[in-house]
Design a protein around this motif. Structure first.
Motif, PDB file in Angstrom:
ATOM      1  N   HIS A   1       0.454  46.059 -31.235  1.00 46.69           N
ATOM      2  CA  HIS A   1       1.759  45.711 -31.795  1.00 46.69           C
ATOM      3  C   HIS A   1       2.512  46.966 -32.205  1.00 46.69           C
ATOM      4  CE1 HIS A   1      -0.446  41.861 -32.611  1.00 46.69           C
ATOM      5  NE2 HIS A   1       0.643  41.418 -32.028  1.00 46.69           N
TER       6      HIS A   1
ATOM      7  N   GLU B   1      10.835  43.729 -28.066  1.00 44.78           N
ATOM      8  CA  GLU B   1      11.056  42.760 -29.136  1.00 44.78           C
ATOM      9  C   GLU B   1      11.768  43.390 -30.331  1.00 44.78           C
ATOM     10  OE1 GLU B   1       8.006  41.090 -26.492  1.00 44.78           O
ATOM     11  OE2 GLU B   1       8.305  43.065 -27.366  1.00 44.78           O
TER      12      GLU B   1
ATOM     13  N   PHE C   1       6.072  43.875 -34.760  1.00 48.04           N
ATOM     14  CA  PHE C   1       6.612  43.211 -33.574  1.00 48.04           C
ATOM     15  C   PHE C   1       5.612  43.353 -32.439  1.00 48.04           C
ATOM     16  CE2 PHE C   1      10.434  44.329 -35.948  1.00 48.04           C
ATOM     17  CZ  PHE C   1      11.210  43.187 -35.836  1.00 48.04           C
TER      18      PHE C   1
ATOM     19  N   GLU D   1      15.438  43.740 -29.202  1.00 47.41           N
ATOM     20  CA  GLU D   1      16.112  42.436 -29.170  1.00 47.41           C
ATOM     21  C   GLU D   1      16.348  41.894 -30.574  1.00 47.41           C
ATOM     22  OE1 GLU D   1      13.838  39.840 -26.635  1.00 47.41           O
ATOM     23  OE2 GLU D   1      14.509  40.872 -24.814  1.00 47.41           O
ATOM     24  N   ALA D   2      15.396  42.106 -31.469  1.00 45.69           N
ATOM     25  CA  ALA D   2      15.529  41.585 -32.830  1.00 45.69           C
ATOM     26  C   ALA D   2      16.732  42.179 -33.538  1.00 45.69           C
ATOM     27  CB  ALA D   2      14.257  41.863 -33.630  1.00 45.69           C
TER      28      ALA D   2
ATOM     29  N   HIS E   1      11.441  37.255 -32.817  1.00 45.26           N
ATOM     30  CA  HIS E   1      10.301  38.086 -32.380  1.00 45.26           C
ATOM     31  C   HIS E   1       9.515  38.743 -33.512  1.00 45.26           C
ATOM     32  CE1 HIS E   1      11.948  37.572 -28.395  1.00 45.26           C
ATOM     33  NE2 HIS E   1      13.044  38.243 -28.711  1.00 45.26           N
TER      34      HIS E   1
END
Length: 112
Positions: free
Chosen positions: A3, A76, A71, A79-80, A38
């Motif tokens: 992550h 992600e 994330f 995009e977040a 996300h």
């Protein structure tokens, strides 16, 4: 699965007490962050005391809070924060944060 983990050091805006900063962060800002797409994990670490340790000098930075985001990956994260909710979160941060340092980290658990 690896992550993306970000640890961010926050400094409150001038004119806010640490208590006012933490209350706003928890009661106003956190509900906005919960809406981010996300997001796997979001943890606020509220600073309760600051001290030096032994012979180490204190860095010239005041930290009022530490936030931890997790994330799934870099896409992600992008995009977040690039969407309308992410923009709301970033805009709201200006209401109570004067400075921040974002650290992308890899975690190595030693004791758990």
């Amino acid at each position: 699965m690896t992550h993306i983990r970000q640890i961010t050091l926050l400094q409150r805006k001038s004119g806010l007490s640490r208590e006012e900063f933490q209350r706003y962060w928890l009661e106003v800002h956190a509900p906005l962050v919960r809406q981010l797409p996300h997001i796997i994990s979001y943890t606020q670490h509220h600073v309760t005391d600051i001290s030096g340790r032994q012979d180490y000098p204190r860095p010239d930075i005041e930290v009022d809070g530490i936030v931890e985001f997790v994330f799934a990956g870099p896409l992600e994260v992008s995009e977040a924060f690039s969407g309308p909710i992410g923009q709301k979160v970033l805009d709201d941060a200006k209401n109570f944060i004067s400075a921040m340092v974002v650290l992308s980290v890899s975690s190595v658990p030693i004791v758990s």
